[in-house]
Design a protein around this motif. Structure first.
Motif, PDB file in Angstrom:
ATOM      1  N   LYS A 161      58.689 -93.066 -45.675  1.00  0.00           N
ATOM      2  CA  LYS A 161      58.893 -91.934 -46.445  1.00  0.00           C
ATOM      3  C   LYS A 161      57.592 -90.846 -45.978  1.00  0.00           C
ATOM      4  CE  LYS A 161      59.943 -91.878 -50.435  1.00  0.00           C
ATOM      5  NZ  LYS A 161      59.605 -93.478 -50.809  1.00  0.00           N
ATOM      6  N   ILE A 162      57.498 -89.669 -45.140  1.00  0.00           N
ATOM      7  CA  ILE A 162      56.047 -89.346 -45.632  1.00  0.00           C
ATOM      8  C   ILE A 162      55.751 -89.031 -46.857  1.00  0.00           C
ATOM      9  CG2 ILE A 162      55.567 -87.225 -44.901  1.00  0.00           C
ATOM     10  CD1 ILE A 162      57.524 -86.626 -42.913  1.00  0.00           C
ATOM     11  N   GLY A 163      54.663 -89.568 -46.542  1.00  0.00           N
ATOM     12  CA  GLY A 163      53.546 -89.234 -48.185  1.00  0.00           C
ATOM     13  C   GLY A 163      53.362 -91.088 -48.713  1.00  0.00           C
ATOM     14  N   ASP A 164      53.770 -91.742 -47.917  1.00  0.00           N
ATOM     15  CA  ASP A 164      53.361 -93.232 -48.527  1.00  0.00           C
ATOM     16  C   ASP A 164      52.039 -93.409 -48.140  1.00  0.00           C
ATOM     17  OD1 ASP A 164      56.997 -92.892 -49.351  1.00  0.00           O
ATOM     18  OD2 ASP A 164      56.908 -94.406 -48.128  1.00  0.00           O
ATOM     19  N   LEU A 165      51.500 -94.551 -48.673  1.00  0.00           N
ATOM     20  CA  LEU A 165      50.820 -95.216 -48.749  1.00  0.00           C
ATOM     21  C   LEU A 165      51.080 -96.632 -47.870  1.00  0.00           C
ATOM     22  CD1 LEU A 165      47.671 -95.790 -49.131  1.00  0.00           C
ATOM     23  CD2 LEU A 165      48.501 -96.912 -51.465  1.00  0.00           C
ATOM     24  N   VAL A 166      50.415 -96.794 -47.221  1.00  0.00           N
ATOM     25  CA  VAL A 166      50.816 -97.528 -46.001  1.00  0.00           C
ATOM     26  C   VAL A 166      50.210 -98.740 -45.775  1.00  0.00           C
ATOM     27  CG1 VAL A 166      53.159 -96.771 -45.118  1.00  0.00           C
ATOM     28  CG2 VAL A 166      51.102 -96.610 -44.501  1.00  0.00           C
ATOM     29  N   PHE A 167      50.314-100.195 -45.362  1.00  0.00           N
ATOM     30  CA  PHE A 167      49.544-101.421 -44.948  1.00  0.00           C
ATOM     31  C   PHE A 167      49.893-101.116 -42.653  1.00  0.00           C
ATOM     32  CE2 PHE A 167      49.389-105.463 -42.398  1.00  0.00           C
ATOM     33  CZ  PHE A 167      47.640-105.417 -42.272  1.00  0.00           C
ATOM     34  N   CYS A 168      49.309-100.818 -42.099  1.00  0.00           N
ATOM     35  CA  CYS A 168      49.859-101.387 -40.701  1.00  0.00           C
ATOM     36  C   CYS A 168      48.943-102.391 -39.772  1.00  0.00           C
ATOM     37  CB  CYS A 168      49.368 -99.869 -40.430  1.00  0.00           C
ATOM     38  SG  CYS A 168      49.318 -98.271 -40.757  1.00  0.00           S
ATOM     39  N   ALA A 169      50.514-102.798 -39.522  1.00  0.00           N
ATOM     40  CA  ALA A 169      49.899-104.550 -38.940  1.00  0.00           C
ATOM     41  C   ALA A 169      49.907-104.092 -37.257  1.00  0.00           C
ATOM     42  CB  ALA A 169      50.798-105.621 -39.560  1.00  0.00           C
ATOM     43  N   PRO A 170      48.617-104.721 -36.814  1.00  0.00           N
ATOM     44  CA  PRO A 170      48.760-104.599 -35.591  1.00  0.00           C
ATOM     45  C   PRO A 170      48.966-105.188 -34.422  1.00  0.00           C
ATOM     46  CG  PRO A 170      47.067-105.970 -36.254  1.00  0.00           C
ATOM     47  CD  PRO A 170      47.435-105.491 -37.359  1.00  0.00           C
ATOM     48  N   THR A 171      49.573-106.835 -34.806  1.00  0.00           N
ATOM     49  CA  THR A 171      50.525-107.292 -34.432  1.00  0.00           C
ATOM     50  C   THR A 171      51.707-106.932 -34.386  1.00  0.00           C
ATOM     51  OG1 THR A 171      49.189-108.888 -35.452  1.00  0.00           O
ATOM     52  CG2 THR A 171      51.297-110.119 -34.203  1.00  0.00           C
ATOM     53  N   ILE A 172      51.945-107.156 -31.879  1.00  0.00           N
ATOM     54  CA  ILE A 172      53.065-106.906 -32.154  1.00  0.00           C
ATOM     55  C   ILE A 172      53.451-108.053 -30.312  1.00  0.00           C
ATOM     56  CG2 ILE A 172      54.057-104.798 -30.399  1.00  0.00           C
ATOM     57  CD1 ILE A 172      52.319-102.626 -31.082  1.00  0.00           C
ATOM     58  N   GLY A 173      54.667-108.270 -30.717  1.00  0.00           N
ATOM     59  CA  GLY A 173      55.232-109.834 -30.173  1.00  0.00           C
ATOM     60  C   GLY A 173      54.182-111.300 -30.576  1.00  0.00           C
ATOM     61  N   GLY A 174      54.474-111.353 -29.116  1.00  0.00           N
ATOM     62  CA  GLY A 174      53.906-113.019 -29.842  1.00  0.00           C
ATOM     63  C   GLY A 174      53.104-113.509 -28.615  1.00  0.00           C
ATOM     64  N   ILE A 175      52.531-115.045 -28.514  1.00  0.00           N
ATOM     65  CA  ILE A 175      51.098-115.122 -27.637  1.00  0.00           C
ATOM     66  C   ILE A 175      52.886-115.884 -26.410  1.00  0.00           C
ATOM     67  CG2 ILE A 175      49.551-117.235 -26.843  1.00  0.00           C
ATOM     68  CD1 ILE A 175      48.584-116.567 -29.672  1.00  0.00           C
ATOM     69  N   PRO A 176      52.256-115.458 -25.397  1.00  0.00           N
ATOM     70  CA  PRO A 176      51.452-114.648 -24.274  1.00  0.00           C
ATOM     71  C   PRO A 176      51.459-113.519 -24.112  1.00  0.00           C
ATOM     72  CG  PRO A 176      52.392-115.791 -22.951  1.00  0.00           C
ATOM     73  CD  PRO A 176      53.227-115.732 -24.083  1.00  0.00           C
ATOM     74  N   ASP A 177      52.634-112.614 -24.868  1.00  0.00           N
ATOM     75  CA  ASP A 177      53.287-111.645 -23.875  1.00  0.00           C
ATOM     76  C   ASP A 177      52.947-110.529 -25.639  1.00  0.00           C
ATOM     77  OD1 ASP A 177      54.479-112.778 -21.990  1.00  0.00           O
ATOM     78  OD2 ASP A 177      56.075-113.096 -22.696  1.00  0.00           O
ATOM     79  N   GLY A 178      51.801-111.234 -26.538  1.00  0.00           N
ATOM     80  CA  GLY A 178      51.834-110.137 -27.302  1.00  0.00           C
ATOM     81  C   GLY A 178      50.276-109.276 -27.572  1.00  0.00           C
ATOM     82  N   ILE A 179      50.093-108.629 -28.275  1.00  0.00           N
ATOM     83  CA  ILE A 179      49.044-107.518 -28.091  1.00  0.00           C
ATOM     84  C   ILE A 179      48.819-107.334 -29.910  1.00  0.00           C
ATOM     85  CG2 ILE A 179      49.414-106.336 -25.988  1.00  0.00           C
ATOM     86  CD1 ILE A 179      50.008-103.850 -27.858  1.00  0.00           C
ATOM     87  N   LEU A 180      47.871-107.375 -30.358  1.00  0.00           N
ATOM     88  CA  LEU A 180      46.796-106.374 -31.359  1.00  0.00           C
ATOM     89  C   LEU A 180      46.587-105.344 -31.016  1.00  0.00           C
ATOM     90  CD1 LEU A 180      44.259-109.491 -32.032  1.00  0.00           C
ATOM     91  CD2 LEU A 180      46.508-108.840 -33.259  1.00  0.00           C
ATOM     92  N   GLN A 181      46.900-104.512 -31.030  1.00  0.00           N
ATOM     93  CA  GLN A 181      47.060-103.301 -31.116  1.00  0.00           C
ATOM     94  C   GLN A 181      45.809-102.653 -31.422  1.00  0.00           C
ATOM     95  OE1 GLN A 181      49.779-100.045 -33.261  1.00  0.00           O
ATOM     96  NE2 GLN A 181      48.770 -99.141 -32.980  1.00  0.00           N
ATOM     97  N   GLY A 182      45.093-102.178 -30.587  1.00  0.00           N
ATOM     98  CA  GLY A 182      44.402-100.812 -30.333  1.00  0.00           C
ATOM     99  C   GLY A 182      42.911-102.068 -30.721  1.00  0.00           C
ATOM    100  N   TRP A 183      42.957-103.627 -29.951  1.00  0.00           N
ATOM    101  CA  TRP A 183      41.908-104.740 -29.481  1.00  0.00           C
ATOM    102  C   TRP A 183      42.211-105.045 -28.180  1.00  0.00           C
ATOM    103  CZ3 TRP A 183      38.913-104.260 -32.735  1.00  0.00           C
ATOM    104  CH2 TRP A 183      37.517-105.310 -33.308  1.00  0.00           C
ATOM    105  N   ILE A 184      43.602-106.242 -28.851  1.00  0.00           N
ATOM    106  CA  ILE A 184      43.372-107.127 -26.996  1.00  0.00           C
ATOM    107  C   ILE A 184      45.330-107.291 -26.719  1.00  0.00           C
ATOM    108  CG2 ILE A 184      41.060-108.394 -27.205  1.00  0.00           C
ATOM    109  CD1 ILE A 184      42.789-110.904 -28.565  1.00  0.00           C
ATOM    110  N   GLY A 185      45.268-107.912 -25.394  1.00  0.00           N
ATOM    111  CA  GLY A 185      45.942-108.588 -24.803  1.00  0.00           C
ATOM    112  C   GLY A 185      45.781-109.434 -24.305  1.00  0.00           C
TER     113      GLY A 185
END
Length: 166
Positions: free
Chosen positions: A77-101
């Motif tokens: 919900k809007i206003g929630d305190l949240v943790f945002c994780a960077p891992t999207i997908g898996g090796i070898p096709d995934g990325i670390l958002q804001g970091w590497i692919g």
């Protein structure tokens, strides 16, 4: 918004005029409160890691939900305190958002969708990587410590796989 912007290899600048990220239909826009600076950030800035430059680096963060994509259903919900994780997908096709692919066609497509990271006032993450911090104990913790959850989870997983006991 203000953001740390990696313009080119070895050129990380603070921009005060970077636009607030556009929200994808399945994304969450957060106001970044804390982000985790990895010990090897200098390797990313120097160009030793496969990062899509130019970029706003920053893997994970703690933030407050500002906006939700229009296709989202669920417990965020809007206003929630949240943790945002960077891992999207898996090796070898995934990325670390804001970091590497890893340079595969699939990882390049993911980096187009989820390019920039959390070294900014605002960041956009896919909803499946945004976790509300609803536990009263967690909510009372130091936000800088909470921003390291993803990083510490790697070490915790290694300890579990190694069957280490206290």
């Amino acid at each position: 918004m203000k953001a740390a912007y990696l313009e080119e290899k070895n050129k990380l600048v603070v921009r005060k005029d970077y636009p607030i990220p556009k929200l994808n239909s399945d994304g969450v826009l957060v106001k970044v409160l804390r982000s985790h600076v990895l010990s090897f950030t200098n390797a990313l800035v120097a160009g030793y890691l496969p990062a899509p430059i130019p970029l706003i680096p920053g893997p994970s963060c703690i933030g407050i939900v500002e906006k939700l994509g229009n296709s989202l259903l669920g417990n965020i919900k809007i206003g929630d305190l949240v943790f945002c994780a960077p891992t999207i997908g898996g090796i070898p096709d995934g990325i670390l958002q804001g970091w590497i692919g890893f340079g595969t066609p699939s990882s390049k497509k993911l980096q187009e969708l989820w390019h920039n990271g959390s070294f900014a006032e605002y960041a956009c993450y896919p909803a499946f990587n945004v976790y509300p911090i609803s536990s009263p104990k967690l909510a009372k913790m130091n936000l800088s410590s909470l921003a390291t959850l993803n990083y510490l989870g790697i070490a915790y997983g290694a300890c579990q796989r190694g069957n280490l006991k206290s």
